[in-house]
Write a protein that holds these residues in place. Structure first.
Motif, PDB file in Angstrom:
ATOM      1  N   GLY A 103       5.144  14.119 -10.565  1.00 63.30           N
ATOM      2  CA  GLY A 103       5.722  15.422 -10.259  1.00 63.30           C
ATOM      3  C   GLY A 103       6.004  15.567  -8.772  1.00 63.30           C
ATOM      4  N   MET A 104       5.067  15.084  -7.956  1.00 58.55           N
ATOM      5  CA  MET A 104       5.246  15.192  -6.513  1.00 58.55           C
ATOM      6  C   MET A 104       6.395  14.303  -6.037  1.00 58.55           C
ATOM      7  SD  MET A 104       2.897  13.859  -3.585  1.00 58.55           S
ATOM      8  CE  MET A 104       3.845  12.374  -3.791  1.00 58.55           C
ATOM      9  N   MET A 105       6.498  13.106  -6.619  1.00 57.44           N
ATOM     10  CA  MET A 105       7.607  12.222  -6.238  1.00 57.44           C
ATOM     11  C   MET A 105       8.944  12.884  -6.551  1.00 57.44           C
ATOM     12  SD  MET A 105       6.380   8.439  -7.398  1.00 57.44           S
ATOM     13  CE  MET A 105       7.811   7.595  -6.746  1.00 57.44           C
ATOM     14  N   ASP A 136       0.861  -1.173   0.000  1.00 55.52           N
ATOM     15  CA  ASP A 136       0.000   0.000   0.000  1.00 55.52           C
ATOM     16  C   ASP A 136       0.910   1.240   0.000  1.00 55.52           C
ATOM     17  OD1 ASP A 136      -1.721   2.019   0.474  1.00 55.52           O
ATOM     18  OD2 ASP A 136      -2.359   1.340   2.468  1.00 55.52           O
ATOM     19  N   PRO A 137       0.793   2.129  -0.995  1.00 55.74           N
ATOM     20  CA  PRO A 137       1.739   3.250  -1.068  1.00 55.74           C
ATOM     21  C   PRO A 137       1.570   4.260   0.061  1.00 55.74           C
ATOM     22  CG  PRO A 137       0.036   3.487  -2.708  1.00 55.74           C
ATOM     23  CD  PRO A 137      -0.159   2.148  -2.094  1.00 55.74           C
ATOM     24  N   TRP A 138       0.509   4.159   0.836  1.00 52.17           N
ATOM     25  CA  TRP A 138       0.340   5.099   1.958  1.00 52.17           C
ATOM     26  C   TRP A 138       0.779   4.459   3.287  1.00 52.17           C
ATOM     27  CZ3 TRP A 138      -3.329   4.839  -1.986  1.00 52.17           C
ATOM     28  CH2 TRP A 138      -3.419   6.000  -2.772  1.00 52.17           C
ATOM     29  N   PHE A 193      -1.238  20.037  -5.540  1.00 50.83           N
ATOM     30  CA  PHE A 193      -2.246  18.996  -5.338  1.00 50.83           C
ATOM     31  C   PHE A 193      -2.243  18.563  -3.884  1.00 50.83           C
ATOM     32  CE2 PHE A 193      -1.690  18.189  -9.965  1.00 50.83           C
ATOM     33  CZ  PHE A 193      -3.014  18.333 -10.312  1.00 50.83           C
ATOM     34  N   ASP A 194      -3.272  17.828  -3.536  1.00 51.38           N
ATOM     35  CA  ASP A 194      -3.349  17.195  -2.230  1.00 51.38           C
ATOM     36  C   ASP A 194      -2.078  16.348  -2.037  1.00 51.38           C
ATOM     37  OD1 ASP A 194      -3.876  15.591  -0.124  1.00 51.38           O
ATOM     38  OD2 ASP A 194      -5.606  14.586  -1.001  1.00 51.38           O
ATOM     39  N   PRO A 195      -1.309  16.606  -0.958  1.00 48.53           N
ATOM     40  CA  PRO A 195      -0.026  15.906  -0.821  1.00 48.53           C
ATOM     41  C   PRO A 195      -0.151  14.398  -0.710  1.00 48.53           C
ATOM     42  CG  PRO A 195      -0.388  17.459   0.988  1.00 48.53           C
ATOM     43  CD  PRO A 195      -1.541  17.594   0.076  1.00 48.53           C
ATOM     44  N   SER A 255       3.919  19.485 -13.525  1.00 49.03           N
ATOM     45  CA  SER A 255       4.413  20.756 -13.007  1.00 49.03           C
ATOM     46  C   SER A 255       3.611  21.210 -11.795  1.00 49.03           C
ATOM     47  CB  SER A 255       4.339  21.833 -14.086  1.00 49.03           C
ATOM     48  OG  SER A 255       4.938  21.377 -15.248  1.00 49.03           O
ATOM     49  N   LEU A 256       2.287  21.077 -11.875  1.00 47.50           N
ATOM     50  CA  LEU A 256       1.455  21.486 -10.737  1.00 47.50           C
ATOM     51  C   LEU A 256       1.789  20.649  -9.509  1.00 47.50           C
ATOM     52  CD1 LEU A 256      -2.072  21.986 -12.323  1.00 47.50           C
ATOM     53  CD2 LEU A 256      -0.532  23.738 -11.491  1.00 47.50           C
ATOM     54  N   ALA A 257       1.949  19.353  -9.725  1.00 54.64           N
ATOM     55  CA  ALA A 257       2.268  18.475  -8.599  1.00 54.64           C
ATOM     56  C   ALA A 257       3.643  18.814  -8.057  1.00 54.64           C
ATOM     57  CB  ALA A 257       2.216  17.017  -9.041  1.00 54.64           C
ATOM     58  N   PHE A 258       4.567  19.126  -8.956  1.00 56.12           N
ATOM     59  CA  PHE A 258       5.923  19.479  -8.541  1.00 56.12           C
ATOM     60  C   PHE A 258       5.906  20.743  -7.694  1.00 56.12           C
ATOM     61  CE2 PHE A 258       9.956  21.643  -9.200  1.00 56.12           C
ATOM     62  CZ  PHE A 258      10.850  20.639  -8.907  1.00 56.12           C
ATOM     63  N   LEU A 259       5.069  21.706  -8.071  1.00 55.57           N
ATOM     64  CA  LEU A 259       4.981  22.949  -7.310  1.00 55.57           C
ATOM     65  C   LEU A 259       4.171  22.782  -6.026  1.00 55.57           C
ATOM     66  CD1 LEU A 259       4.351  25.454 -10.231  1.00 55.57           C
ATOM     67  CD2 LEU A 259       6.437  25.196  -8.932  1.00 55.57           C
TER      68      LEU A 259
END
Lengths: 284, 326
Positions: free
Chosen positions: A227-229, A39-41, A219-221, A212-216
């Motif tokens: 991008g968030m990774m 489970d990734p969470w 989005f919900d963390p 890009s949006l996720a990188f910045l």
């Protein structure tokens, strides 16, 4: 026209590479999460450990399995891109066909609106809405689609204008075919290859925007995204974790964008007759 | 056909379109924050450790809700009265104009360099059509076109700033450094190198492919044969006769690609911690500093609109035929 087109496409190596990359990632997006080993969470593993047999890509700073995270991230990124690209395509084709077919006042108004939307930088609207309201990702995908349709509808409109004068469309209209009948049965199927270019180009843009949006951090963390990774892994790039933590999302994102880019470029090459003539004549 | 009135009407519509787009952006930036549930005071102090007395709360609310409508908002924008940053406690306009020059330096030089290199290599590749160099170039550029800025930026940072340590990993200048003008210039260039390379690598393939494709169509034209028959030097044919017509798509598509480019620039600035608008925006997003987010979003969009409108003018100079095409 379409038969010859598909033959031309099958001979283009870029198209084949693009198609296989796209299918690979579409498949990963569909099948990835059920295949994920953890489970990734789940934060119960020891943070920042190197890859092992159990954890193929190791553990991140929050104690989560990176490989499972990656599979979920691919699904979210691909889904965002496809949803946004597809919605932009539907809006763009409808508006383009309506505008080209009816012409006159309707055309003038719709194309004016398209020009205005074209001038507004989409990323800015997305950043503003995302930071103010924190909407769910699909809303952002739809907002992006509502800002991306003008280029598609301009291409479709131009094609409609020339199709309007073609024999079969005139015949259909003289046999009493109504406006919607002609748009639905004659114009829209006829322009099929043009859509694919628009769809590939817009999906590429949407994937890029999502990353890009996720990188910045818009989005919900807790939502996994490539991008968030990258953003999280970049904080630890000075540790020896960059090849198992930073590289995989970078590679996946590049390959996804490459796949759709190749599709768009090879389709454009095959569909645009002027360019194709130029290429054929010189090589022959 | 090519009447002066037609051209004037086309330009008039262009300006109207861009003004409407600008107005739409300004109105959205006015409207959206007002659609938020609750108000600013509850939003700011709800999660804070301070508990406000009823009087304090009323006072704050009175201060922050002196909302006098859209006209007043426009006036405040025009007089650079953009409010205070919650996080930095400085006027937003100071932050914005402090960051703006760095972004202009980065984006402007990246665009100029990538346009120039992309154009020259595109023209040369189209001229050598069918050769192995040309095929290799097109293939390489197609692959490069598929790699997003996030990825090139991160790879360059890890390789050149961390592993090889050739370039600094952050900032635009060495802090507190003393030295002459030239030393400062070299220092700035040293810091600019990584983000600039990333952006050039991202923009240049697109310019190359566009130039090459449009050159391919121009080369077939009869006037090129005429020029050849007259015995003009090949280089002059390429640049003075063919390339001028191949220049159009680069300029026309520039506007379309600018929105895309801005996104990349935000990300690249953040990766290299370059102190431009992208980093300012990123920090504002992290601290949920709404006035700063709003100002950066609004004014960078307005700048983008002005640039696109300016490019339309350049486009008319390059190709006088288009005046009557619209």
């Amino acid at each position: 026209m379409h038969v010859k087109l598909s033959r031309d496409l099958r001979q283009d190596p870029w198209f084949l590479i693009g198609l296989s990359l796209t299918l690979l990632f579409a498949g990963l997006a569909l099948l990835g999460p059920p295949l994920a080993p953890f489970d990734p969470w789940d934060i119960s593993f020891s943070p920042i450990s190197p890859p092992s047999e159990m954890h193929l890509l190791g553990i991140n700073d929050g104690g989560q399995d990176i490989f499972s995270e990656l599979l979920y991230a691919i699904r979210n990124t691909v889904a965002f891109g496809l949803l946004s690209g597809f919605t932009a395509l539907v809006i763009g084709v409808l508006i383009g066909a309506v505008s080209g077919w009816f012409g006159g006042f309707v055309d003038a108004i719709l194309m004016r609106i398209a020009d205005i939307i074209l001038a507004i930088p989409a990323i800015m609207i997305l950043i503003l809405t995302a930071s103010l309201f924190q909407p769910p990702p699909y809303i952002l995908a739809l907002i992006l689609a509502s800002l991306m349709w003008p280029t598609i509808s301009k291409a479709i409109r131009a094609q409609t204008l020339s199709l309007r004068e073609s024999l079969h469309v005139r015949a259909a209209s003289q046999m009493g075919g109504g406006n919607w009948h002609i748009i639905r049965r004659h114009l829209i199927p006829e322009m099929f290859p043009l859509y694919l270019i628009g769809f590939a180009a817009k999906t590429r843009m949407a994937v890029f925007m999502e990353a890009s949006l996720a990188f910045l951090g818009l989005f919900d963390p807790s939502r996994k995204s490539l991008g968030m990774m990258i953003a999280y892994a970049l904080k630890y790039y000075y540790m020896e974790v960059w090849w198992n933590w930073l590289m995989p999302p970078i590679l996946c994102l590049s390959l996804i964008i490459m796949g759709v880019t190749f599709l768009a470029i090879s389709l454009e090459k095959v569909v645009d007759p002027r360019l194709r003539e130029a290429l054929v004549e010189k090589t022959a | 056909m090519a009447t002066g009135t037609n051209q004037a009407a086309g330009r008039f519509w262009q300006v109207i379109t861009f003004s409407l787009a600008a107005l739409a952006m300004i109105y959205l930036s006015y409207l959206l924050p007002r659609l938020l549930p609750g108000d600013f005071v509850t939003a700011t102090y709800a999660s804070a450790n301070v508990t406000l007395t009823a009087e304090q709360e009323a006072g704050l609310r009175a201060y922050y809700t002196q909302d006098k409508g859209f006209g007043d908002y426009l006036l405040k924008l025009a007089t650079l009265d953009w409010g205070y940053s919650y996080a930095f406690l400085t006027p937003v306009s100071d932050l914005f104009f402090g960051a703006l020059p760095w972004t202009i330096l980065l984006l402007g030089s990246a665009n100029l360099i990538s346009m120039f290199i992309g154009f020259v290599t595109g023209v040369e590749a189209a001229w050598r059509h069918g050769s192995r160099t040309e095929k290799g170039l097109v293939g390489g550029m197609t692959v490069l076109e598929g790699i997003p800025e996030i990825c090139t930026g991160v790879i360059l940072l890890v390789v050149f700033a961390y592993n090889l340590q050739w370039f600094p990993a952050a900032g635009a200048e060495t802090a507190y450094a003393e030295g002459g003008f030239f030393q400062r210039l070299i220092d700035m260039a040293h810091h600019l190198a990584l983000p600039l390379t990333t952006l050039v690598l991202a923009y240049f393939p697109g310019n190359f492919l566009l130039t090459r494709n449009s050159m391919m169509m121009v080369i077939k034209a009869h006037y090129i044969d005429t020029a050849r028959a007259k015995g003009i030097f090949p280089r002059r044919i390429r640049y003075a006769h063919a390339a001028r017509n191949a220049l159009q798509p680069i300029v026309t598509r520039f506007g379309l690609r600018l929105a895309f480019m801005i996104t990349g620039a935000l990300v690249v600035e953040r990766i290299n911690s370059y102190p431009g608008l992208g980093t300012l925006l990123f920090n504002a997003i992290q601290t949920r500093d709404l006035p700063v987010i709003q100002a950066v979003v609004l004014f960078s969009s307005l700048i983008v609109l002005c640039v696109i409108l300016g490019m339309e003018g350049v486009y008319r100079i390059i190709d006088p035929r288009i005046g009557n095409a619209r």
